[in-house]
Design a protein around this motif. Structure first.
Motif, PDB file in Angstrom:
ATOM      1  N   HIS A  12       0.823  -1.204   0.000  1.00  0.00           N
ATOM      2  CA  HIS A  12       0.000   0.000   0.000  1.00  0.00           C
ATOM      3  C   HIS A  12       0.860   1.258   0.000  1.00  0.00           C
ATOM      4  N   ARG A  16       0.306   3.969  -2.886  1.00  0.00           N
ATOM      5  CA  ARG A  16      -0.751   4.836  -2.384  1.00  0.00           C
ATOM      6  C   ARG A  16      -0.618   6.245  -2.961  1.00  0.00           C
ATOM      7  N   CYS A  20      -4.107   9.279   0.883  1.00  0.00           N
ATOM      8  CA  CYS A  20      -4.287   8.097   1.733  1.00  0.00           C
ATOM      9  C   CYS A  20      -3.008   7.861   2.529  1.00  0.00           C
ATOM     10  N   PRO A  23      -3.680   4.031   5.988  1.00  0.00           N
ATOM     11  CA  PRO A  23      -4.645   3.095   5.391  1.00  0.00           C
ATOM     12  C   PRO A  23      -5.624   2.555   6.428  1.00  0.00           C
ATOM     13  N   CYS A  43      -8.210  -1.361   1.068  1.00  0.00           N
ATOM     14  CA  CYS A  43      -8.181  -0.105   1.802  1.00  0.00           C
ATOM     15  C   CYS A  43      -9.470   0.665   1.501  1.00  0.00           C
TER      16      CYS A  43
END
Length: 560
Positions: A12, A16, A20, A23, A43
């Motif tokens: 992530h 990302r 964000c 998460p 997410c």
């Protein structure tokens, strides 16, 4: 689980957006694979979706398709040592609020694990045979291949006959052979006669004409359904199995029921025509036989004190118990005093027999010199020393010549040259009986295990031969799922407790306390019966019999 979260956070972070920063993961999919699970998370703040993570260790099977989960294989390995099968295991998991695996998948893995355990135990028993041969060679044996065994059989039924089906009640029989050369008493061979075949029964229920064994593929029965289970045939199988590994059996210790020793001898004669096997008797079973003969003997009515036949019968049972205990103590003491020298013991047995009969007749003149267990004094004679006679206040017997003759024949079951020859090495079948008790856990008699009975038997024997810790580690290694350090530590604790309990029960002071406790219970029971005459009122089938004028008040003893 930790690896899944770490991987998901890293992935992530690599993909990302700026919006964000922190998460918020939620599971998006879950899939069950037996007792294992596969998860995928997403997410909620962005469009990130993680790969599918397998929350179990995979075991390569060497076959096409999905790999097996370690937890599914080890679950089946553990169930081999438990009284529950797949059905009850699924119920246990649901009680723990865990979705259970499918029944068909568990059965498939159970068959595979059972076959592996059988092969593992076969290899292990062969190693134990070589270990016993090495022990014999180090001990200076002329022929290290000669191994003496104790043999016993176990049936999956508590009764011989059955009220509903013809023939024997049992459908499976197990023959166990353990060596008596070393202190370990390893199990060297185990055979099973099985008349159960689930697949054959299913095919016949569908209308197909098939016969077991051998009438279809994947059959589990090795005996026709109406064939009798025979300890002689199991003995032949044991003898053949050991003979193929260059083992010769000279002495075979058995109980008084089966003909396993004759079966072993006949199988060995195929390769060694002039070889013979001598059958030895188990002292415990011989003592039980002596008790039955004494309890069923036709003594005179005047021999036992008491006013009624019931009271005389109670004293007769007390005498039967006492004869059994006294003869066992005599033989044990003689073996200790003469260090197993049977020639010296033979010279003394006639006087021991004569003094014992005289002692029961009230004459202790020979006891101090020949009785072994009775010193003949006022306070140290057998009547005061005996647990059964003293606890029940039995201090005399009124025997005639016929009673003495009958009692002499009963005593000769243990105190005679023939009995001494049968028990000259003091070997017994207690290890086989211990395995039978363990099998009552993994193979309960009220449950039919058609397909995996041999696997359960093999797992029990492996645990007996190598111990709890080693056997569990071997099974886990074979399945490709080695145990963690904490689990191995717990296994060491479990095995340490088991060994301590086993050693504790053999301590002389513990055995003495157990005998004192038994004597105290006998005394308390006699005192209770003297002050409280209420009986249980049980009489088999008395409510279903036609009533008469004499038994209208016989259902409870306190109604008299």
């Amino acid at each position: 689980m930790v690896e899944m979260w770490n991987s998901a956070i890293q992935l992530h972070a690599q993909g990302r957006g700026k919006a964000c920063a922190v998460p918020n993961f939620q599971p998006i999919s879950e899939q069950k694979w037996g007792a294992g699970w596969m998860y995928s998370v997403k997410c909620t703040k962005c469009t990130f979706i993680s790969p599918v993570y397998k929350l179990y260790k995979e075991i390569p099977t060497g076959k096409p398709g999905r790999k097996a989960a370690a937890i599914n294989l080890t679950l089946q390995s553990g169930l081999l040592d438990m009284p529950v099968g797949n059905t009850r295991a699924r119920l246990l998991l649901t009680d723990l609020d865990i979705p259970p695996p499918s029944r068909s998948g568990m059965q498939t893995l159970s068959n595979q694990v059972s076959a592996k355990m059988t092969r593992l135990n076969t290899i292990n028993m062969r190693e134990k045979i070589e270990a016993v041969k090495s022990f014999n060679e180090k001990g200076g044996a002329v022929n290290p291949n000669i191994i003496n065994v104790a043999v016993d059989g176990r049936y999956n039924s508590i009764t011989i006959g059955h009220s509903k089906k013809p023939g024997q009640a049992a459908s499976q029989a197990i023959g166990i052979a353990c060596e008596t050369n070393t202190k370990h008493k390893y199990i060297l061979s185990a055979v099973m006669q099985n008349k159960l075949c689930w697949q054959g029964a299913w095919l016949r229920g569908k209308g197909f004409t098939v016969n077991c064994p051998g009438g279809h593929e994947d059959y589990t029965a090795n005996l026709p359904v109406h064939a009798p289970l025979s300890e002689y045939d199991m003995g032949k199988s044991i003898g053949t199995e050991l003979a193929l590994q260059n083992v010769l059996i000279k002495y075979a210790t058995t109980d008084g029921d089966g003909r396993s020793a004759a079966g072993i001898e006949d199988s060995l004669k195929i390769l060694h025509p002039i070889w013979s096997v001598e059958r030895l008797a188990d002292p415990s079973h011989l003592a039980a036989t002596q008790f039955r003969h004494c309890y069923n003997a036709k003594f005179s009515d005047e021999m036992f004190p008491g006013k009624t036949r019931l009271e005389k019968g109670k004293v007769k049972k007390i005498l039967s118990q006492d004869v059994k205990a006294r003869c066992s103590l005599i033989m044990t003491t003689l073996f200790e005093n003469y260090c197993g020298n049977t020639e010296e013991m033979r010279k003394r047995l006639p006087k021991v027999l004569e003094s014992t009969i005289r002692c029961y007749d009230g004459d202790c003149s020979m006891c101090r010199s020949h009785s072994v267990v009775c010193l003949g004094g006022i306070t140290n004679n057998w009547w005061n020393r005996s647990m059964y006679l003293a606890s029940n206040k039995v201090d005399s017997l009124n025997m005639n010549e016929n009673d003495k003759s009958i009692l002499s024949e009963i005593l000769k079951i243990r105190i005679s040259e023939a009995a001494l020859e049968k028990t000259k090495f003091q070997t017994n079948t207690q290890k086989c009986e211990a395995i039978n008790r363990s099998l009552s856990v993994s193979l309960p008699k009220n449950v039919n295990n058609e397909r995996n009975a041999m696997g359960r038997l093999s797992s029990t024997i492996l645990r007996s031969n190598d111990g709890i810790k080693s056997a569990t580690e071997q099974k886990a290694k074979l399945l490709g799922a080695p145990l963690s350090p904490k689990t191995r530590y717990s296994l060491r604790q479990i095995e340490r407790e088991s060994l301590y309990h086993r050693e504790y029960q053999t301590r002389p002071e513990v055995q003495r306390q157990a005998l004192l406790l038994r004597g105290r219970k006998l005394r308390e029971f006699r005192e209770y019966k003297n002050y409280c005459a209420v009986e249980s009122g049980y009489k088999k089938g008395h409510l279903d019999q036609p009533s008469t004028a004499d038994d209208t008040l016989q259902d409870h003893s306190y109604s008299k």
